[in-house]
Design a protein around this motif. Structure first.
Motif, PDB file in Angstrom:
ATOM      1  N   SER A   1     -27.069  22.424 -21.861  1.00  0.00           N
ATOM      2  CA  SER A   1     -25.832  21.588 -22.448  1.00  0.00           C
ATOM      3  C   SER A   1     -24.594  22.519 -22.219  1.00  0.00           C
ATOM      4  CB  SER A   1     -25.911  21.266 -23.904  1.00  0.00           C
ATOM      5  OG  SER A   1     -25.841  22.406 -24.761  1.00  0.00           O
ATOM      6  N   ASP A   2     -24.665  23.585 -22.581  1.00  0.00           N
ATOM      7  CA  ASP A   2     -23.142  24.536 -22.161  1.00  0.00           C
ATOM      8  C   ASP A   2     -23.039  24.720 -20.687  1.00  0.00           C
ATOM      9  OD1 ASP A   2     -22.998  25.143 -25.038  1.00  0.00           O
ATOM     10  OD2 ASP A   2     -23.940  27.041 -24.828  1.00  0.00           O
ATOM     11  N   ARG A   3     -24.017  24.752 -20.005  1.00  0.00           N
ATOM     12  CA  ARG A   3     -23.684  24.574 -18.690  1.00  0.00           C
ATOM     13  C   ARG A   3     -22.991  23.347 -18.101  1.00  0.00           C
ATOM     14  NH1 ARG A   3     -28.432  26.826 -17.088  1.00  0.00           N
ATOM     15  NH2 ARG A   3     -29.551  25.154 -17.075  1.00  0.00           N
ATOM     16  N   ALA A   4     -23.519  22.307 -18.556  1.00  0.00           N
ATOM     17  CA  ALA A   4     -23.058  20.869 -18.169  1.00  0.00           C
ATOM     18  C   ALA A   4     -21.685  20.694 -18.698  1.00  0.00           C
ATOM     19  CB  ALA A   4     -23.856  19.791 -18.686  1.00  0.00           C
ATOM     20  N   ARG A   5     -21.397  21.326 -19.960  1.00  0.00           N
ATOM     21  CA  ARG A   5     -20.118  21.249 -20.240  1.00  0.00           C
ATOM     22  C   ARG A   5     -19.129  21.869 -19.306  1.00  0.00           C
ATOM     23  NH1 ARG A   5     -17.429  24.840 -22.805  1.00  0.00           N
ATOM     24  NH2 ARG A   5     -19.041  25.957 -23.579  1.00  0.00           N
ATOM     25  N   ILE A   6     -19.404  23.323 -18.854  1.00  0.00           N
ATOM     26  CA  ILE A   6     -18.628  24.105 -18.155  1.00  0.00           C
ATOM     27  C   ILE A   6     -18.603  23.478 -16.940  1.00  0.00           C
ATOM     28  CG2 ILE A   6     -18.397  26.189 -16.893  1.00  0.00           C
ATOM     29  CD1 ILE A   6     -19.534  27.553 -19.560  1.00  0.00           C
ATOM     30  N   ILE A   7     -19.329  22.823 -16.274  1.00  0.00           N
ATOM     31  CA  ILE A   7     -19.503  22.330 -15.067  1.00  0.00           C
ATOM     32  C   ILE A   7     -18.387  21.010 -15.068  1.00  0.00           C
ATOM     33  CG2 ILE A   7     -20.720  20.931 -13.271  1.00  0.00           C
ATOM     34  CD1 ILE A   7     -23.017  22.897 -13.816  1.00  0.00           C
ATOM     35  N   ARG A   8     -18.426  20.219 -16.089  1.00  0.00           N
ATOM     36  CA  ARG A   8     -17.629  19.113 -16.510  1.00  0.00           C
ATOM     37  C   ARG A   8     -16.063  19.501 -16.364  1.00  0.00           C
ATOM     38  NH1 ARG A   8     -21.550  17.244 -19.772  1.00  0.00           N
ATOM     39  NH2 ARG A   8     -20.380  18.297 -21.402  1.00  0.00           N
ATOM     40  N   GLU A   9     -15.942  20.609 -17.139  1.00  0.00           N
ATOM     41  CA  GLU A   9     -14.643  21.139 -17.113  1.00  0.00           C
ATOM     42  C   GLU A   9     -13.971  21.616 -15.763  1.00  0.00           C
ATOM     43  OE1 GLU A   9     -13.996  24.180 -20.224  1.00  0.00           O
ATOM     44  OE2 GLU A   9     -15.049  22.930 -21.697  1.00  0.00           O
ATOM     45  N   ALA A  10     -15.056  22.107 -15.081  1.00  0.00           N
ATOM     46  CA  ALA A  10     -14.610  22.659 -13.607  1.00  0.00           C
ATOM     47  C   ALA A  10     -14.384  21.571 -12.836  1.00  0.00           C
ATOM     48  CB  ALA A  10     -15.646  23.510 -13.215  1.00  0.00           C
ATOM     49  N   GLN A  11     -14.984  20.457 -13.186  1.00  0.00           N
ATOM     50  CA  GLN A  11     -14.806  19.257 -12.217  1.00  0.00           C
ATOM     51  C   GLN A  11     -13.420  18.442 -12.545  1.00  0.00           C
ATOM     52  OE1 GLN A  11     -18.458  17.149 -13.020  1.00  0.00           O
ATOM     53  NE2 GLN A  11     -19.377  17.710 -10.890  1.00  0.00           N
ATOM     54  N   GLY A  12     -12.994  18.747 -13.799  1.00  0.00           N
ATOM     55  CA  GLY A  12     -11.782  18.180 -14.090  1.00  0.00           C
ATOM     56  C   GLY A  12     -10.567  18.903 -13.716  1.00  0.00           C
ATOM     57  N   ILE A  13     -10.629  20.077 -13.192  1.00  0.00           N
ATOM     58  CA  ILE A  13      -9.492  20.912 -12.644  1.00  0.00           C
ATOM     59  C   ILE A  13      -8.875  19.973 -11.585  1.00  0.00           C
ATOM     60  CG2 ILE A  13      -8.750  22.924 -11.343  1.00  0.00           C
ATOM     61  CD1 ILE A  13     -11.238  24.532 -12.987  1.00  0.00           C
TER      62      ILE A  13
ATOM     63  N   THR B   1      -9.010  16.667 -10.949  1.00  0.00           N
ATOM     64  CA  THR B   1      -8.166  15.421 -11.505  1.00  0.00           C
ATOM     65  C   THR B   1      -7.215  15.615 -12.429  1.00  0.00           C
ATOM     66  OG1 THR B   1     -10.137  15.237 -13.289  1.00  0.00           O
ATOM     67  CG2 THR B   1     -10.458  14.386 -11.027  1.00  0.00           C
ATOM     68  N   LYS B   2      -7.467  16.564 -13.270  1.00  0.00           N
ATOM     69  CA  LYS B   2      -6.405  16.668 -14.374  1.00  0.00           C
ATOM     70  C   LYS B   2      -5.507  18.038 -14.133  1.00  0.00           C
ATOM     71  CE  LYS B   2      -9.561  15.346 -17.792  1.00  0.00           C
ATOM     72  NZ  LYS B   2     -10.489  16.047 -19.072  1.00  0.00           N
ATOM     73  N   GLY B   3      -5.671  18.670 -13.132  1.00  0.00           N
ATOM     74  CA  GLY B   3      -5.014  19.893 -12.594  1.00  0.00           C
ATOM     75  C   GLY B   3      -5.281  21.062 -13.490  1.00  0.00           C
ATOM     76  N   SER B   4      -6.070  20.927 -14.657  1.00  0.00           N
ATOM     77  CA  SER B   4      -6.513  22.099 -15.335  1.00  0.00           C
ATOM     78  C   SER B   4      -7.865  22.015 -16.091  1.00  0.00           C
ATOM     79  CB  SER B   4      -5.434  22.467 -16.405  1.00  0.00           C
ATOM     80  OG  SER B   4      -5.846  23.618 -17.239  1.00  0.00           O
ATOM     81  N   GLY B   5      -8.750  22.645 -16.224  1.00  0.00           N
ATOM     82  CA  GLY B   5     -10.142  22.614 -16.830  1.00  0.00           C
ATOM     83  C   GLY B   5     -10.006  23.218 -18.122  1.00  0.00           C
ATOM     84  N   LEU B   6      -8.793  23.556 -18.489  1.00  0.00           N
ATOM     85  CA  LEU B   6      -8.897  24.184 -20.082  1.00  0.00           C
ATOM     86  C   LEU B   6      -8.562  23.296 -21.023  1.00  0.00           C
ATOM     87  CD1 LEU B   6      -7.049  27.299 -19.050  1.00  0.00           C
ATOM     88  CD2 LEU B   6      -9.304  27.047 -19.210  1.00  0.00           C
ATOM     89  N   ALA B   7      -9.428  23.244 -22.047  1.00  0.00           N
ATOM     90  CA  ALA B   7      -9.196  22.226 -23.157  1.00  0.00           C
ATOM     91  C   ALA B   7      -8.252  22.941 -24.130  1.00  0.00           C
ATOM     92  CB  ALA B   7     -10.301  22.075 -23.846  1.00  0.00           C
TER      93      ALA B   7
END
Length: 119
Positions: free
Chosen positions: A99-111, A113-119
């Motif tokens: 679950s932690d790995r999937a969360r980090i991968i989703r954040e990285a993929q968001g870089i 589309t959103k310009g930043s993966g940081l929440a």
């Protein structure tokens, strides 16, 4: 007075937390020295056997030394980031639960589309 037996055990500090604490402590030192310099310049500091100019010069040298220490801590942090390799990142991801790995991968993929993966 507390003894070491009555203290709650703390988690082992990380290198990043030690670097952050070092910078915070050094910044506090600079703030206090600047305050003392201002008191000396305004004539509100306590008596000393040294003249005001000598005291200010001495404290200014201490500020320079602290600033150099902050620079070294920041350089150590930058070096740690420079030494980060894809292999280290993958090794870190492998040791996480799914679950932690999937969360980090989703954040990285968001870089992208959103310009930043940081929440």
């Amino acid at each position: 007075m507390t003894t070491s037996k009555s203290r709650k055990p703390q988690s082992k500090p990380t290198v990043e937390s030690l670097l952050d604490d070092s910078i915070a402590t050094l910044a506090l030192g600079i703030t206090e020295i600047r305050s003392e310099i201002e008191k000396i310049a305004a004539g509100k500091a306590g008596k000393s056997r040294h003249d005001n100019a000598s005291r200010i010069a001495y404290l200014t040298g201490k500020v320079g030394s602290i600033a150099d220490s902050i620079r070294k801590v920041e350089a150590a942090r930058a070096k740690r980031l420079d030494n980060l390799t894809p292999a280290l990142v993958l090794a870190y991801l492998r040791q996480l639960d799914a679950s932690d790995r999937a969360r980090i991968i989703r954040e990285a993929q968001g870089i992208d589309t959103k310009g930043s993966g940081l929440a």
